[in-house]
Design an enzyme around this catalytic site. Structure first.
Site, mmCIF file in Angstrom:
data_model
loop_
_atom_site.group_PDB
_atom_site.id
_atom_site.type_symbol
_atom_site.label_atom_id
_atom_site.label_comp_id
_atom_site.label_asym_id
_atom_site.label_seq_id
_atom_site.Cartn_x
_atom_site.Cartn_y
_atom_site.Cartn_z
ATOM 1 C CG LEU A 205 1.546 3.953 -0.455
ATOM 2 C CD1 LEU A 205 2.078 5.091 -1.586
ATOM 3 C CD2 LEU A 205 0.774 4.376 0.507
ATOM 4 C CG HIS A 206 -4.172 -1.100 -2.206
ATOM 5 N ND1 HIS A 206 -3.514 -1.434 -0.976
ATOM 6 C CD2 HIS A 206 -5.654 -1.435 -2.103
ATOM 7 C CE1 HIS A 206 -4.564 -1.829 -0.127
ATOM 8 N NE2 HIS A 206 -5.613 -1.744 -0.726
ATOM 9 N NE ARG A 207 -6.779 1.521 2.529
ATOM 10 C CZ ARG A 207 -7.667 0.258 2.411
ATOM 11 N NH1 ARG A 207 -8.536 0.165 1.560
ATOM 12 N NH2 ARG A 207 -7.166 -0.649 3.299
#
Ligand code: UD1
Length: 364
Positions: A205-207
């Site tokens: 996850l990085h958005r």
């Protein structure tokens, strides 16, 4: 001899630039320089990929580092302009949808140098995503649009792009995956992490939409806490996500979940091995939707849209609203359904970079 400058800047660019530099190095008609913008700079976000994928040392590193979108984009432009003026390339080749992509495309275009965009035409139709803005703008000033999946052709046609600028060449990221699949088998990452094939899920996850907001990120963790009752969870953490978890006060929850491992970002080969053997992948990445399609591993994409629809229609991908209940429903359905059928999208065959090279050779 055609002189081209290839641009890379952020982690997902490296897998795309590797097969291109390799194909160009074997061509007698193309002279390729490599520019790294320095958008990503940590050893595990950059240098490790160069070593593992055999990418040549960049000819020039602009060393821009992290900053706000405006500052980062402007800084790349400022530092790239003198490079174009000095080297006078025939083409600047940009890949993907990161800030380095649009910044360098804009510099080239304004200096009258032709721009080629690899992975053109992808659209999420969600302008709140910084990458969508980068994609639309880059395509609109590109002279050559090299497309990875059929939706790209359709989208560019709908936007009025002339057919002769568009080439359906396939997916360069999959060139890299197929080339390294065998090598990745000898990675010891499963033993290192203490997990067994098929008994764990991989998370990335990085958005900003998922990790910058405490309510959204907490809801996602609620779901992870439930899934952790069935499976080990391996979550190699992007630096942005790790910083946000601390900032948003969620570190205690992460530490308390014993089935959740949060190693530093992994190298390419370890990550490929890890995803290949996973029961399931939960991600908000673009590229991982494509990689899991080829690996035939079920992928739940925690986003409301995707710019890569072929991964849903032909591959193993499924979009899931990133809330606790939606994630758990999709997870349970997926575990009940098993692997299911999927196929390989057209031209995701390991030869995309060769096709791109042939396009450039025809222009030389
Ligand atoms: C960028 C891309 C995104 C891509 C992602 C892959 C844009 C707009 N976004 O997002 O499309 O999916 O890369 O990783 O270009 N940081 C480090 N070390 C690094 C790089 C970054 O610690 O080597 C930290 C910094 O705090 C930085 C933050 O991560 O501020 C965000 O980095 P940035 O490159 O701005 O965006 P990403 O979130 O990585």
């Amino acid at each position: 001899m055609l002189k081209v400058i290839c641009i890379c800047g952020a982690r997902p660019n490296f897998m795309k630039i590797a097969p291109l530099m390799d194909a160009f190095s074997r061509s007698s008609k193309i002279d390729a320089l490599l520019v790294h913008t320095g958008q990503h700079y940590d050893e595990r976000m950059s240098d490790l990929f160069f070593r593992e994928l055999g990418i040549p040392e960049p000819d020039i590193n602009l060393e821009v580092g992290s900053a706000s979108h405006a500052v980062q984009t402007a800084e790349i432009m400022k530092r790239f302009e003198p490079v174009v003026l000095e080297h006078k390339p025939d083409w600047v080749i940009v890949v993907g949808d990161v800030n380095s992509t649009i910044a360098c495309a804009m510099v080239a275009s304004k200096l009258g140098v032709k721009v080629a965009h690899v992975e053109a035409g992808l659209r999420s139709f969600d302008r709140s995503m910084p990458e969508e803005v980068n994609r639309v703008l880059t395509d609109s000033i590109s002279d050559l649009l090299l497309v990875s999946e059929p939706s790209g052709i359709e989208n560019l046609k709908n936007e009025g792009v002339a057919d002769d600028k568009v080439h359906f060449v396939g997916n360069v990221m999959i060139d890299t995956l197929l080339k390294n699949r065998e090598k990745a088998k000898s990675s010891t990452v499963l033993d290192d992490l203490g997990v067994s094939p098929g008994k764990y899920a991989v998370i990335t996850l990085h958005r900003p939409s998922n990790v910058d907001d405490v309510t959204n990120l907490s809801g996602i963790f609620d779901a992870f806490e439930e899934i952790a009752k069935d499976l080990s969870l391996v979550f190699p953490m992007h630096p942005r996500t790790r910083k946000n978890i601390e900032k948003l006060g969620l570190k205690g929850r992460v530490d308390a979940l014993s089935a959740l491992m949060t190693p530093e970002p992994l190298g390419y080969l370890d990550f490929l091995k890890l995803t290949s053997e996973a029961a399931l992948v939960l991600t908000d990445s673009g590229g991982i939707q494509e990689e899991t399609t080829i690996l035939r591993v079920p992928c739940l994409t925690l986003r409301e849209n995707t710019e890569r629809p072929v991964t849903i229609t032909e591959g193993t991908n499924r979009l899931v609203n990133p809330t606790r209940d939606s994630i758990l429903t999709a997870y349970r359905e997926q575990m009940a359904r098993g692997k299911g059928d999927s196929s390989t999208p057209k031209y995701w065959d390991g030869n995309a970079a060769e096709r791109i090279c042939a396009v450039f050779e025809s222009l030389a």
